[in-house]
Design a protein around this motif. Structure first.
Motif, PDB file in Angstrom:
ATOM      1  N   TYR A 130       0.836  -1.202   0.000  1.00  0.00           N
ATOM      2  CA  TYR A 130       0.000   0.000   0.000  1.00  0.00           C
ATOM      3  C   TYR A 130       0.870   1.250   0.000  1.00  0.00           C
ATOM      4  N   ARG A 131       0.274   2.365  -0.396  1.00  0.00           N
ATOM      5  CA  ARG A 131       0.952   3.648  -0.369  1.00  0.00           C
ATOM      6  C   ARG A 131       0.535   4.438   0.882  1.00  0.00           C
ATOM      7  N   SER A 134       0.316   8.552   2.349  1.00  0.00           N
ATOM      8  CA  SER A 134       0.454   9.985   2.108  1.00  0.00           C
ATOM      9  C   SER A 134      -0.470  10.743   3.044  1.00  0.00           C
ATOM     10  N   TYR A 176      -3.414   3.857   1.308  1.00  0.00           N
ATOM     11  CA  TYR A 176      -4.366   3.662   0.220  1.00  0.00           C
ATOM     12  C   TYR A 176      -3.819   2.676  -0.807  1.00  0.00           C
ATOM     13  N   ARG A 177      -4.759   2.060  -1.531  1.00  0.00           N
ATOM     14  CA  ARG A 177      -4.395   1.108  -2.569  1.00  0.00           C
ATOM     15  C   ARG A 177      -5.617   0.812  -3.442  1.00  0.00           C
ATOM     16  N   GLY A 180     -11.079   1.598  -5.167  1.00  0.00           N
ATOM     17  CA  GLY A 180     -10.084   2.318  -4.400  1.00  0.00           C
ATOM     18  C   GLY A 180     -10.369   2.206  -2.919  1.00  0.00           C
ATOM     19  N   ASP A 210      -1.856  13.651  -5.409  1.00  0.00           N
ATOM     20  CA  ASP A 210      -1.165  12.392  -5.717  1.00  0.00           C
ATOM     21  C   ASP A 210      -2.052  11.186  -5.414  1.00  0.00           C
ATOM     22  N   ILE A 211      -2.755  11.233  -4.279  1.00  0.00           N
ATOM     23  CA  ILE A 211      -3.635  10.122  -3.892  1.00  0.00           C
ATOM     24  C   ILE A 211      -4.733   9.927  -4.921  1.00  0.00           C
ATOM     25  N   SER A 267      -4.958  11.097  -7.990  1.00  0.00           N
ATOM     26  CA  SER A 267      -4.431  10.785  -9.318  1.00  0.00           C
ATOM     27  C   SER A 267      -4.164   9.288  -9.432  1.00  0.00           C
ATOM     28  N   TYR A 268      -3.600   8.692  -8.390  1.00  0.00           N
ATOM     29  CA  TYR A 268      -3.297   7.261  -8.389  1.00  0.00           C
ATOM     30  C   TYR A 268      -4.578   6.426  -8.429  1.00  0.00           C
ATOM     31  N   LEU A 269      -5.630   6.877  -7.731  1.00  0.00           N
ATOM     32  CA  LEU A 269      -6.863   6.099  -7.626  1.00  0.00           C
ATOM     33  C   LEU A 269      -7.867   6.380  -8.745  1.00  0.00           C
ATOM     34  N   CYS A 289      -9.960   3.727 -10.663  1.00  0.00           N
ATOM     35  CA  CYS A 289     -10.885   2.883  -9.891  1.00  0.00           C
ATOM     36  C   CYS A 289     -12.342   3.212 -10.211  1.00  0.00           C
TER      37      CYS A 289
END
Length: 338
Positions: A129-130, A132, A137-138, A145, A163-164, A166-168, A171
Motif C-alpha cells: 500500500y501507499r 500519504s 491507500y491502494r 479504491g 497524488d492520492i 491521481s493514483y486512484l 478505480c
C-alpha cells in the motif's frame, strides 16, 4: 460568503477573546479543594454549550458534589470528585489534565462493538500500500479504491491529496475507511471533503456563546465547503463508520452526507459536535470543554452522532473467514452504482 475555514478561524478568535476576558482567574478562587471545585463548576456553568441538549441541571450537580469536597482530602480524592462531576455531561470533549492522570469520558464508544479488525485491515491493505498525509491507500483486486483515514491529527498537503486521487483515478469507486478515527483538525476534514464536491455546498451551522447564560448563543452561522482547486473525485464513494468516529471525523461524515455520490455504511458515529476550548483551575490543572455547538445542514445537533445510510455490523462468521463485512458491503454497493 465566508468559507468554512475562515468562519471557523473567526469563531476561534471570537471565542478565544471571550474566554480570555471572562474566564475564571486563579486569584478569584483559593487554591484548595473548595476553591478548585467552585472554579471548575463556574467555568463550565458560564462556558459549556450542551447543558440544555443533555438535560443536565448544573445547579443540582453543584449541590450534590459540593457535599463531597473536604478541606483535608488528597489530590487524588479531589481529582476523583471533579472527574465524577464532569462525567455527568457524558462528553468526550470534557477533560481535566493533572500531572498524574487525565479525566475522560469515552462512553460514546466504549459500550459499543468496534466493528473493525486490525487483522482484516492488514489483509485488505497488504504490504504494497501507499502512504500519504498519514493515510494508507491502494487499489483492491476488483478495481475499487481503498483509503484508510484513521486520524485527522495532521495537516493534509494539497499536493499529497492530488497524488492520492491521481493514483486512484482508474478505480470504479472509492471506499474511505474512517473507523476508529477520533478526530483532530477540522481544517483537515474540510480539505479532504472539498475533493468530493463541484460546487460550494452548505454542510451545517455553528453557534458561539454570547453570554454566561446556558442559552446565550449567537444566531446559527452557516458552514460551507468550497470545491478544491485540485483533483476532485467524480465517482461513487462509500464512507465506513463506527462508534469511534468522533469530533472532526464526525464533522467529516456530516460534510460527506451532503454530497450526492456518497453513501455512509456502518454504525452510528460517536458524535462530538462541540468545538473544544481550554481553561485552568487555581491549582494548575487544565480544563477542556465544549464551547461552540455545531449542527448539520438541517440544523440538527450531531453531538450524539450521525446515523449511516446503511447499518452494517462486522459479522463474526465473516471475521473467521477473513472477510470484512463492511468493506465487502461497500464494494457491492459501488458495483451497483450506474
Amino acid at each position: 460568503m465566508k468559507t468554512l475555514r475562515s468562519l471557523l478561524a473567526f469563531g476561534l478568535m471570537l471565542t478565544a477573546l471571550y474566554l480570555t476576558t471572562s474566564c475564571v482567574q486563579e486569584d478569584e478562587y483559593a487554591n484548595n479543594p473548595q476553591g478548585n471545585f467552585e472554579a471548575l463548576w463556574r467555568i463550565m456553568d458560564e462556558h459549556y454549550c450542551f447543558f440544555e441538549q443533555k438535560g443536565v441541571d448544573w445547579n443540582e450537580v453543584h449541590d450534590r458534589y459540593s457535599r463531597q469536597i473536604d478541606a483535608g482530602m488528597s489530590e487524588t480524592q479531589e481529582f476523583e470528585v471533579l472527574t465524577n462531576m464532569l462525567a455527568e455531561l457524558k462528553d468526550g470533549h470534557v477533560n481535566i489534565y493533572s500531572s498524574f492522570d487525565v479525566a475522560r469520558n469515552w462512553s460514546w464508544q466504549e459500550n459499543y462493538p468496534a466493528n473493525v479488525s486490525d487483522t482484516l485491515l492488514r489483509k485488505y491493505l497488504g504490504t504494497d500500500y501507499r502512504i500519504s498525509s498519514g493515510m494508507r491507500y491502494r487499489m483492491l483486486d476488483d478495481n475499487t479504491g481503498y483509503l484508510r483515514c484513521s486520524s485527522f491529527e495532521g495537516a493534509m498537503g494539497e499536493g499529497n491529496l492530488d497524488d492520492i486521487f491521481s493514483y486512484l483515478l482508474p478505480c470504479n469507486g472509492l471506499i474511505i475507511d474512517l473507523r476508529g478515527n477520533s478526530g483532530g483538525m477540522i481544517t483537515s476534514a474540510e480539505q479532504l471533503a472539498a475533493r468530493f464536491t463541484n460546487e460550494e455546498t452548505l454542510v451545517g451551522y455553528m453557534q458561539h456563546k454570547t453570554g454566561k447564560g446556558h442559552s446565550d448563543f449567537s444566531d446559527m452561522a452557516p458552514q460551507r465547503i468550497k470545491p478544491s482547486k485540485g483533483i476532485r473525485w467524480q465517482k461513487p464513494v462509500v464512507v465506513l463508520t463506527n462508534r469511534q468516529v468522533y469530533s472532526a471525523a464526525n464533522e467529516f461524515v456530516k460534510y460527506m452526507k451532503c454530497f450526492p455520490l456518497v453513501s455512509i455504511v456502518g454504525d452510528r458515529t460517536g458524535g462530538g459536535a462541540g468545538m473544544p476550548f481550554s481553561s485552568e483551575l487555581p491549582n494548575g490543572w487544565g480544563i477542556r470543554f465544549s464551547a461552540c455547538p455545531m449542527y448539520d445542514a438541517d440544523k440538527q445537533s450531531t453531538e450524539f452522532g450521525i446515523d449511516p445510510d446503511h447499518h452494517v455490523a462486522l459479522s463474526q462468521v465473516d471475521l473467521l473467514m477473513g472477510y470484512d463485512t463492511l468493506i465487502e458491503y461497500a464494494r457491492n454497493l459501488i458495483r451497483q452504482k450506474p
